[in-house]
Design an enzyme around this catalytic site. Structure first.
Site, PDB file in Angstrom:
ATOM      1  N   GLU A   1       0.823  -1.208   0.000  1.00  0.00           N
ATOM      2  CA  GLU A   1       0.000   0.000   0.000  1.00  0.00           C
ATOM      3  C   GLU A   1       0.861   1.263   0.000  1.00  0.00           C
ATOM      4  O   GLU A   1       0.555   2.236  -0.698  1.00  0.00           O
ATOM      5  CB  GLU A   1      -0.947   0.012   1.210  1.00  0.00           C
ATOM      6  CG  GLU A   1      -1.900   1.196   1.182  1.00  0.00           C
ATOM      7  CD  GLU A   1      -2.760   1.304   2.419  1.00  0.00           C
ATOM      8  OE1 GLU A   1      -3.068   2.450   2.820  1.00  0.00           O
ATOM      9  OE2 GLU A   1      -3.128   0.251   2.997  1.00  0.00           O
TER      10      GLU A   1
ATOM     11  N   THR B   1      -3.686   2.938   5.429  1.00  0.00           N
ATOM     12  CA  THR B   1      -5.019   2.697   5.991  1.00  0.00           C
ATOM     13  C   THR B   1      -5.041   1.681   7.120  1.00  0.00           C
ATOM     14  O   THR B   1      -6.029   1.594   7.848  1.00  0.00           O
ATOM     15  CB  THR B   1      -5.989   2.191   4.897  1.00  0.00           C
ATOM     16  OG1 THR B   1      -5.513   0.937   4.385  1.00  0.00           O
ATOM     17  CG2 THR B   1      -6.123   3.198   3.766  1.00  0.00           C
TER      18      THR B   1
ATOM     19  N   ASN C   1      -2.599  -4.969   9.027  1.00  0.00           N
ATOM     20  CA  ASN C   1      -3.683  -4.747   9.987  1.00  0.00           C
ATOM     21  C   ASN C   1      -3.773  -5.886  10.999  1.00  0.00           C
ATOM     22  O   ASN C   1      -4.128  -5.672  12.151  1.00  0.00           O
ATOM     23  CB  ASN C   1      -5.011  -4.511   9.259  1.00  0.00           C
ATOM     24  CG  ASN C   1      -5.642  -5.773   8.714  1.00  0.00           C
ATOM     25  OD1 ASN C   1      -6.391  -6.450   9.407  1.00  0.00           O
ATOM     26  ND2 ASN C   1      -5.348  -6.106   7.471  1.00  0.00           N
TER      27      ASN C   1
END
Length: 339
Positions: free
Chosen positions: A137, A176, A236
Site C-alpha cells: 500500500e 489505511t 492490519n
C-alpha cells in the site's frame, strides 16, 4: 477426553472481525473475472494477504504474478487484476503499453488516500506519508506522486529526525491499516514540530482497521491468550496483536490456521480472545473455535462493538454477472468449495 473432563474455557469472539468491504470486493472481482473471461485470470501481487484465499483463487484458475512481464504473450488477451493494496501509477501505464486488459481491485479507501496525497501535492505541499516501508500500500501511494515529492515516516523518532526543505508547507496522509494509537502519536509529534502541517480532508486509517482494533481493545483485558487470525505480511493483523497486548492480554499470537497453535506451550488458559484481520476468512475462525472445543469445554462469548454495513461496487465491466451460492460463500470467507 469427554466434556466432563475437559477444562472450562471462555472464548471472547470479537466483532467486527475478518473480511472488510474492500477485501470482499477484491476477491469478488477475481471470481467475477473468472466467470466472465474464463481462466487464467492473472493477479498482480496477492489480491489480499491471506494464503487460504490465494490458494482458493488459484484452484479456480487465478494465476498470481509479481510483475506484468511474467504474463505469457499468448495470454495477454486475458485480464490482469491489481490487488486491493493499490499500485503505483507506473503499473497501469505498463499494462497499457503491453496491451493488457486490467481490472483495478484497489480498495476505494486506499484510492481515497491516493487522491488526498495528490491533492496535497497539487496544492504545492510536500507530502508526508505515515506508513510502513515496503508495504504494497505504501509503495502504491508513493507511486502516485512525482519522485521527491513524498517522505515516508514510520515512527515518532523518524519525525524527530525529519528535516523538510519547507517545514511550513507540508501535508500528511497515512496508510489505511496502521495502529490508531501509534499513528495518533506520530501525528501529534508532527504537529508539534510543524504547526502549519495540513491534515487530509478525512481520516486515512480505514473504518475496518479502526473497528477491529477497538473491538480487540475492549475484549483483551483479562484474556490469558488473544489469537489473531491473519498472515505475517498483513499489516492490519499484526497491529491487532500489538493492540491486544497493550490492552491487557497476557499473551497474543498471530496464526494463519489452527494447526499453527502450539497447544503444549500455551500455559494455563481460562479466557481466550479471538479476532481476525481484514483479509482472514471466517472459515478459519470457525476452524480455530472447533480446535479449542476438541480440547476444552469451550463457551463462546460475543464481544461485539459496532455493526459494519459498508459495501463497495465492483468494476463496471463485471456488474450484472451472476455468482453461484458456493461462489458467494467463498467471496464472503465462509469456506465453500474452492472449485
Amino acid at each position: 477426553m469427554n466434556a466432563m473432563t475437559k477444562p472450562p474455557l471462555t472464548i471472547r469472539l470479537c466483532g467486527p472481525r475478518g473480511f472488510c468491504a474492500g477485501v470482499d470486493r477484491a476477491i469478488q472481482i477475481v471470481v467475477l473475472a473468472l466467470k466472465a473471461y474464463g481462466a487464467p485470470v492473472y493477479v498482480r501481487h496477492e489480491i489480499v494477504h491471506n494464503r487460504y484465499v490465494v490458494e482458493g483463487l488459484e484452484a479456480k484458475g487465478a494465476v498470481f504474478v509479481e510483475e506484468l512481464d511474467e504474463i505469457p504473450a499468448e495470454h495477454r488477451g486475458q485480464p490482469v487484476v491489481f490487488s486491493a493494496h493499490g499500485v503505483p501509477k507506473s503499473v497501469p501505464e505498463d499494462a497499457v503499453a503491453r496491451n493488457l486488459f486490467y481490472l483495478d481491485a484497489t480498495c476505494p479507501l486506499v484510492s481515497k488516500v491516493h487522491k488526498q496525497a495528490m491533492r496535497h501535492q497539487r496544492l504545492g505541499r510536500h507530502v508526508v506519508l505515515i506508513g510502513h516501508a515496503g508495504h504494497p500500500e505504501v509503495i502504491g501511494t508513493m507511486g502516485q506522486l512525482p519522485e521527491g515529492s513524498v517522505s515516508l515516516i514510520e515512527t515518532v523518532e523518524d519525525v524527530d529526525r525529519y528535516e523538510p526543505v519547507d517545514p511550513d508547507n507540508l501535508g500528511y496522509v497515512t496508510q489505511t491499516t496502521l495502529s490508531v494509537d501509534d499513528t495518533a502519536g506520530v501525528i501529534a509529534r508532527l504537529q508539534e514540530r510543524f504547526p502549519n502541517l495540513t491534515a487530509p480532508s478525512a481520516d486515512s486509517i480505514c473504518y475496518a482497521t479502526t473497528n477491529r482494533q477497538e473491538a480487540v481493545k475492549q475484549a483483551a483485558p483479562g484474556c490469558d491468550l488473544f489469537l489473531i487470525v491473519g498472515a505475517p505480511n498483513s499489516s492490519n493483523s499484526k497491529r491487532l496483536v500489538e493492540v491486544a497486548l497493550r490492552a491487557g492480554a497476557r499473551q497474543s499470537l498471530l496464526v494463519q490456521r489452527a494447526a499453527e497453535i502450539d497447544w503444549d506451550n500455551l500455559g494455563p488458559i481460562a479466557t481466550v480472545g479471538l479476532s481476525a484481520g481484514a483479509s482472514a476468512p471466517e472459515v478459519i475462525v470457525n476452524e480455530i473455535i472447533e480446535a479449542f472445543r476438541e480440547r476444552f469445554d469451550a463457551r463462546v462469548e460475543l464481544a461485539d462493538t459496532v455493526e459494519e454495513n459498508e459495501h463497495f461496487l465492483v468494476n463496471r465491466e463485471l456488474r450484472g454477472i451472476e455468482l453461484t451460492a458456493a461462489d458467494m460463500a467463498f467471496v464472503n470467507g465462509e469456506g465453500a468449495s474452492r472449485v
